[in-house]
Design a protein around this motif. Sequence first.
Motif, PDB file in Angstrom:
ATOM      1  N   ASP A   1       0.809  -1.222   0.000  1.00 50.33           N
ATOM      2  CA  ASP A   1       0.000   0.000   0.000  1.00 50.33           C
ATOM      3  C   ASP A   1       0.841   1.270   0.000  1.00 50.33           C
ATOM      4  N   ASN A   2       1.963   1.242  -0.715  1.00 46.88           N
ATOM      5  CA  ASN A   2       2.778   2.438  -0.896  1.00 46.88           C
ATOM      6  C   ASN A   2       2.438   3.105  -2.222  1.00 46.88           C
ATOM      7  N   THR A   3       2.660   4.419  -2.295  1.00 46.87           N
ATOM      8  CA  THR A   3       2.464   5.172  -3.533  1.00 46.87           C
ATOM      9  C   THR A   3       3.811   5.699  -4.000  1.00 46.87           C
ATOM     10  N   LEU A   4       4.222   5.262  -5.197  1.00 50.47           N
ATOM     11  CA  LEU A   4       5.499   5.661  -5.771  1.00 50.47           C
ATOM     12  C   LEU A   4       5.228   6.388  -7.080  1.00 50.47           C
ATOM     13  N   THR A   5       5.754   7.597  -7.227  1.00 56.55           N
ATOM     14  CA  THR A   5       5.574   8.354  -8.458  1.00 56.55           C
ATOM     15  C   THR A   5       6.920   8.879  -8.947  1.00 56.55           C
ATOM     16  N   ASP A   6       7.011   9.058 -10.269  1.00 58.26           N
ATOM     17  CA  ASP A   6       8.198   9.645 -10.890  1.00 58.26           C
ATOM     18  C   ASP A   6       9.460   8.881 -10.504  1.00 58.26           C
ATOM     19  N   VAL A   7       9.418   7.545 -10.654  1.00 59.98           N
ATOM     20  CA  VAL A   7      10.577   6.697 -10.357  1.00 59.98           C
ATOM     21  C   VAL A   7      11.045   6.019 -11.639  1.00 59.98           C
ATOM     22  N   LEU A   8      12.363   5.789 -11.750  1.00 62.94           N
ATOM     23  CA  LEU A   8      12.875   5.039 -12.896  1.00 62.94           C
ATOM     24  C   LEU A   8      12.562   3.557 -12.745  1.00 62.94           C
ATOM     25  N   ASP A   9      12.827   2.990 -11.585  1.00 57.50           N
ATOM     26  CA  ASP A   9      12.401   1.643 -11.224  1.00 57.50           C
ATOM     27  C   ASP A   9      11.575   1.742  -9.951  1.00 57.50           C
ATOM     28  N   GLY A  10      10.499   0.958  -9.889  1.00 57.90           N
ATOM     29  CA  GLY A  10       9.604   1.066  -8.734  1.00 57.90           C
ATOM     30  C   GLY A  10      10.116   0.315  -7.522  1.00 57.90           C
ATOM     31  N   ILE A  11       9.966  -1.009  -7.535  1.00 53.80           N
ATOM     32  CA  ILE A  11      10.408  -1.872  -6.434  1.00 53.80           C
ATOM     33  C   ILE A  11      11.387  -2.882  -7.003  1.00 53.80           C
ATOM     34  N   VAL A  12      12.588  -2.932  -6.435  1.00 59.44           N
ATOM     35  CA  VAL A  12      13.645  -3.831  -6.900  1.00 59.44           C
ATOM     36  C   VAL A  12      14.081  -4.692  -5.724  1.00 59.44           C
ATOM     37  N   ALA A  13      14.121  -6.024  -5.935  1.00 60.80           N
ATOM     38  CA  ALA A  13      14.497  -6.927  -4.847  1.00 60.80           C
ATOM     39  C   ALA A  13      15.422  -8.013  -5.375  1.00 60.80           C
ATOM     40  N   ASP A  14      16.489  -8.282  -4.643  1.00 60.14           N
ATOM     41  CA  ASP A  14      17.424  -9.350  -4.983  1.00 60.14           C
ATOM     42  C   ASP A  14      17.783 -10.108  -3.710  1.00 60.14           C
TER      43      ASP A  14
END
Length: 324
Positions: free
Chosen positions: A193-206
């Motif tokens: 339930d997060n709001t992300l705007t104006d990002v090159l990549d949103g959520i990155v996980a490794d």
Amino acid sequence: NSAGAQVLDNVITETVSNGVSLNPSPNSLVSGNDISNLGENGIYVLGSDNTDILNNTITNDGTGTAIRVADSSNVEVGKDDLRTWVRTGFWPWQGYWDVTPRGNSISNVDSGVVVTGGTNNEVVNNGMTSVDYGVKLSGTTNATVRDNNMTGNSVTGIDVADGSNGADIHDNTLDHFNTGINVSASSDVTIDDNTLTDVLDGIVADTANNLVVTDNDITGRTASGTGVKVSNSDNVKIGDYEVLGPVLGTTALDNDGNDITNFATGIDADNVNDLQIVLNDIDGNNTGTGVTVTNSSNVNVGGGAPGSFLWISGTHSLGNNIHD
């Protein structure tokens, strides 16, 4: 070494190292301070369990860290605002809400809040502007980052790294970061339930086992990059659901998919085992690919969930809505 210290309502400027330092001072309160032109850290908390850091204003020249917490547990960096009803007349409804801010205001620093080690620390209800990194977790256990509002210069909004297991990242608003939320070498992380705007990549996980990514609203900057990217992980859910009911013999579906807009790739998974991708809404604005899965096993993209209608067995669709 001053347990129960209170550092309140000071104006602190032109420091060489730390504006306020607790080392160690458990059960302390740092509140209402105005800190500017800091050296290394605005507020530094080391080995000080059960400390509250509330309603401080910290600004700098684009360098340094506003609040750094190390090897401490049960520390609250910000809290929900305190609302008190003040009556002004005879009738109970005659009055107004008096609001006491308890989040910190942070601007123009390299890193807003850095938490290293410790358990059950919380970063809540803070406002951050012109930061390279909003919140950085390293080696924490069961940390919570919620209800923060961050606007970045670049780099990363929330960074969960180096064994920050059990982190709960929810209800944050992040704008203008290269990566909105990054997770690396950390397990049992929930991003909801997060709001992300104006990002090159949103959520990155490794290397993020038992990762849950649900109900986030993610908007890309330039129709490049990836909305959600996961690699080298086991037991990952990107979108989820809950079967509700029955009500009058009918079950309903609670949709916890992600809304992903304006990326070249909506969802990308590589070398992920036990992967669920369901109920996501992906709009690529006529560019790229909706979902890409490579080198992965036991993958479910869409499908159905058990359901019923008037006591007759059936399924609910868990398909993703992809419109590029």
